[in-house]
Design a protein around this motif. Structure first.
Motif, PDB file in Angstrom:
ATOM      1  N   ASN A   1     -12.065   5.202  12.762  1.00 56.13           N
ATOM      2  CA  ASN A   1     -11.216   4.159  13.328  1.00 56.13           C
ATOM      3  C   ASN A   1     -10.793   3.142  12.268  1.00 56.13           C
ATOM      4  O   ASN A   1      -9.650   2.666  12.271  1.00 56.13           O
ATOM      5  CB  ASN A   1     -11.941   3.448  14.471  1.00 56.13           C
ATOM      6  N   LEU A   2     -11.702   2.806  11.360  1.00 56.62           N
ATOM      7  CA  LEU A   2     -11.382   1.816  10.329  1.00 56.62           C
ATOM      8  C   LEU A   2     -10.247   2.298   9.434  1.00 56.62           C
ATOM      9  O   LEU A   2      -9.273   1.565   9.189  1.00 56.62           O
ATOM     10  CB  LEU A   2     -12.635   1.525   9.499  1.00 56.62           C
ATOM     11  N   VAL A   3     -10.343   3.506   8.934  1.00 60.62           N
ATOM     12  CA  VAL A   3      -9.324   4.014   8.015  1.00 60.62           C
ATOM     13  C   VAL A   3      -8.018   4.285   8.759  1.00 60.62           C
ATOM     14  O   VAL A   3      -6.927   4.093   8.208  1.00 60.62           O
ATOM     15  CB  VAL A   3      -9.837   5.276   7.303  1.00 60.62           C
ATOM     16  N   MET A   4      -8.101   4.715  10.015  1.00 64.08           N
ATOM     17  CA  MET A   4      -6.872   4.922  10.796  1.00 64.08           C
ATOM     18  C   MET A   4      -6.137   3.606  10.992  1.00 64.08           C
ATOM     19  O   MET A   4      -4.902   3.540  10.848  1.00 64.08           O
ATOM     20  CB  MET A   4      -7.237   5.539  12.150  1.00 64.08           C
ATOM     21  N   VAL A   5      -6.864   2.543  11.305  1.00 65.28           N
ATOM     22  CA  VAL A   5      -6.235   1.232  11.484  1.00 65.28           C
ATOM     23  C   VAL A   5      -5.625   0.763  10.171  1.00 65.28           C
ATOM     24  O   VAL A   5      -4.499   0.248  10.140  1.00 65.28           O
ATOM     25  CB  VAL A   5      -7.259   0.215  12.019  1.00 65.28           C
ATOM     26  N   TYR A   6      -6.357   0.939   9.082  1.00 63.82           N
ATOM     27  CA  TYR A   6      -5.835   0.529   7.767  1.00 63.82           C
ATOM     28  C   TYR A   6      -4.537   1.267   7.436  1.00 63.82           C
ATOM     29  O   TYR A   6      -3.576   0.675   6.929  1.00 63.82           O
ATOM     30  CB  TYR A   6      -6.887   0.806   6.699  1.00 63.82           C
ATOM     31  N   ALA A   7      -4.504   2.572   7.720  1.00 65.83           N
ATOM     32  CA  ALA A   7      -3.346   3.384   7.343  1.00 65.83           C
ATOM     33  C   ALA A   7      -2.113   3.060   8.170  1.00 65.83           C
ATOM     34  O   ALA A   7      -0.983   3.100   7.655  1.00 65.83           O
ATOM     35  CB  ALA A   7      -3.700   4.867   7.460  1.00 65.83           C
TER      36      ALA A   7
ATOM     37  N   PRO B   1       0.800  -1.241   0.000  1.00 64.47           N
ATOM     38  CA  PRO B   1       0.000   0.000   0.000  1.00 64.47           C
ATOM     39  C   PRO B   1       0.826   1.281   0.000  1.00 64.47           C
ATOM     40  O   PRO B   1       0.349   2.320  -0.472  1.00 64.47           O
ATOM     41  CB  PRO B   1      -0.835  -0.122   1.288  1.00 64.47           C
ATOM     42  N   PHE B   2       2.045   1.233   0.519  1.00 60.61           N
ATOM     43  CA  PHE B   2       2.885   2.432   0.537  1.00 60.61           C
ATOM     44  C   PHE B   2       3.294   2.870  -0.866  1.00 60.61           C
ATOM     45  O   PHE B   2       3.780   3.984  -1.048  1.00 60.61           O
ATOM     46  CB  PHE B   2       4.133   2.192   1.388  1.00 60.61           C
ATOM     47  N   TRP B   3       3.126   2.002  -1.850  1.00 60.74           N
ATOM     48  CA  TRP B   3       3.466   2.366  -3.210  1.00 60.74           C
ATOM     49  C   TRP B   3       2.388   3.254  -3.848  1.00 60.74           C
ATOM     50  O   TRP B   3       2.590   3.762  -4.950  1.00 60.74           O
ATOM     51  CB  TRP B   3       3.662   1.105  -4.051  1.00 60.74           C
ATOM     52  N   THR B   4       1.257   3.377  -3.176  1.00 60.79           N
ATOM     53  CA  THR B   4       0.163   4.217  -3.660  1.00 60.79           C
ATOM     54  C   THR B   4       0.055   5.451  -2.776  1.00 60.79           C
ATOM     55  O   THR B   4       0.329   5.389  -1.574  1.00 60.79           O
ATOM     56  CB  THR B   4      -1.167   3.444  -3.642  1.00 60.79           C
ATOM     57  N   SER B   5      -0.344   6.553  -3.355  1.00 63.12           N
ATOM     58  CA  SER B   5      -0.484   7.796  -2.600  1.00 63.12           C
ATOM     59  C   SER B   5      -1.418   7.607  -1.406  1.00 63.12           C
ATOM     60  O   SER B   5      -2.478   6.987  -1.517  1.00 63.12           O
ATOM     61  CB  SER B   5      -1.025   8.901  -3.514  1.00 63.12           C
ATOM     62  N   PHE B   6      -0.998   8.156  -0.272  1.00 63.71           N
ATOM     63  CA  PHE B   6      -1.814   8.060   0.949  1.00 63.71           C
ATOM     64  C   PHE B   6      -3.190   8.679   0.737  1.00 63.71           C
ATOM     65  O   PHE B   6      -4.212   8.135   1.162  1.00 63.71           O
ATOM     66  CB  PHE B   6      -1.079   8.757   2.088  1.00 63.71           C
ATOM     67  N   LEU B   7      -3.239   9.802   0.060  1.00 61.00           N
ATOM     68  CA  LEU B   7      -4.507  10.484  -0.173  1.00 61.00           C
ATOM     69  C   LEU B   7      -5.426   9.654  -1.057  1.00 61.00           C
ATOM     70  O   LEU B   7      -6.642   9.587  -0.817  1.00 61.00           O
ATOM     71  CB  LEU B   7      -4.251  11.852  -0.807  1.00 61.00           C
ATOM     72  N   LEU B   8      -4.872   8.993  -2.057  1.00 57.67           N
ATOM     73  CA  LEU B   8      -5.684   8.142  -2.926  1.00 57.67           C
ATOM     74  C   LEU B   8      -6.272   6.966  -2.159  1.00 57.67           C
ATOM     75  O   LEU B   8      -7.419   6.557  -2.401  1.00 57.67           O
ATOM     76  CB  LEU B   8      -4.846   7.639  -4.102  1.00 57.67           C
ATOM     77  N   ARG B   9      -5.510   6.417  -1.238  1.00 61.33           N
ATOM     78  CA  ARG B   9      -6.024   5.294  -0.450  1.00 61.33           C
ATOM     79  C   ARG B   9      -7.172   5.726   0.452  1.00 61.33           C
ATOM     80  O   ARG B   9      -8.129   4.984   0.640  1.00 61.33           O
ATOM     81  CB  ARG B   9      -4.893   4.692   0.383  1.00 61.33           C
ATOM     82  N   VAL B  10      -7.076   6.930   1.001  1.00 62.33           N
ATOM     83  CA  VAL B  10      -8.180   7.434   1.825  1.00 62.33           C
ATOM     84  C   VAL B  10      -9.417   7.680   0.966  1.00 62.33           C
ATOM     85  O   VAL B  10     -10.542   7.342   1.353  1.00 62.33           O
ATOM     86  CB  VAL B  10      -7.751   8.721   2.556  1.00 62.33           C
TER      87      VAL B  10
END
Length: 325
Positions: A193-199, A147-156
């Motif tokens: 909480n879900l997205v924070m855990v994922y990130a 996942p770090f290969w993709t932009s953090f903003l795009l993942r959110v």
């Protein structure tokens, strides 16, 4: 004079340079900006550029400089402290409504919840990778870091498309008749909480893996020969030997979660006003740099405490290891 002594002397400047680089980095990128923010926190808001008063006032007649510090920025942050604290914990019906204290409390609570969930999910994942065959470990670690290969903003934003009322999850559940109305999975504490855990889950897994991969499996075999079951062996052998990884992973998750801005702003509700968003509003919306600087100073101090405790723990562990060695 032995040649080894000359070599050691030649290496000393290089060793000093290597050791000094982190301190220079700390000085330039942390200490200097921190003291600038600290200076601004004792100033007054003014309608000029930059929008705060000078700390040194010069008398035009005598030319004497006077240090002028104001403290009401910190007083405003801690106003109605007791009433707000009691109300947050439901201890009284007081009317304390300090937005800044609530933001700090919500940030710490969200960071602690995220850290705990990441630990509960990350520990078995790290343990499974560490106990996997060596040929598969790199592939499993690559899956964690992918996942770090993709932009953090795009993942959110991807999570926004999944969790919204017209998102993929709700459409699939309604298509197959599992639900009649869309679920409220977005702009609330659940989505936050879900997205924070994922990130931040990879930040927990990697330190745990680093510690668990060095674990000697013969210790578990010895415990089994002595009559200890799997659960007892885990709590008496595996867990204590991996506590360094647990602490490191928890720090790597907790510290950035406290100041997180993007995730609460995009997927959280208006009730999820964390300190990162409060800082943004105070800096740019209210244009109150001194108050925002005071908020930032307190946040840094809140984060320095666990870091100092972790360093103290690490130093004590090294000293005890040196004594036993």
């Amino acid at each position: 004079m032995p040649m080894s002594v000359n070599i050691k002397r030649r290496l000393r400047p290089g060793r000093g340079l290597v050791i000094g680089i982190p301190y220079i980095w700390l000085l330039v990128l942390f200490l200097i900006p921190f003291f600038i923010v600290l200076k601004i926190s004792f100033a007054e808001q003014e309608l000029k550029i930059p929008p705060y008063s000078d700390l040194f006032i010069v008398d035009e007649e005598t030319g004497k400089q006077t240090l002028h510090l104001v403290y009401y920025n910190y007083q405003e942050i801690f106003a109605n402290f007791t009433d707000t604290l009691k109300q947050m914990f439901g201890l009284s019906d007081a009317t304390g409504n300090n937005m800044y204290l609530r933001s700090y409390w919500l940030s710490i609570k969200t960071a602690a919840t995220t850290t705990l969930i990441c630990l509960l999910l990350g520990y078995p994942m790290a343990y499974g990778i560490a106990r996997a065959k060596p040929a598969y470990r790199n592939t499993l670690l690559l899956a964690i870091m992918l996942p770090f290969w993709t932009s953090f903003l795009l993942r959110v934003y991807a999570w926004m498309g999944l969790l919204s009322q017209n998102g993929i999850i709700n459409n699939l559940l309604m298509k197959y008749g599992i639900i009649d109305e869309p679920l409220q999975m977005f702009y609330n504490t659940f989505s936050l909480n879900l997205v924070m855990v994922y990130a931040y889950l990879p930040f927990m897994i990697l330190p745990l893996y680093t510690q668990l991969v060095k674990f000697d499996g013969r210790l578990l075999e010895a415990a089994s020969d002595l009559g200890a079951g799997p659960i007892k062996s885990f709590f008496t052998i595996t867990l204590p030997l991996s506590k360094t990884g647990i602490i490191a992973g928890s720090m790597l998750v907790f510290i950035p979660c406290v100041g997180e801005f993007v995730i609460p702003d995009l997927v959280g509700s208006s009730d999820n006003l964390m300190i990162g968003r409060t800082l943004w509003m105070t800096f740019f919306d209210a244009n109150n740099w001194p108050l925002a600087a005071a908020l930032a100073v307190i946040m840094v101090l809140l984060l320095v405490v666990p870091i100092a405790l972790f360093q103290h723990y690490e130093n004590r562990e090294l000293e005890e290891g040196g004594k036993h060695g």
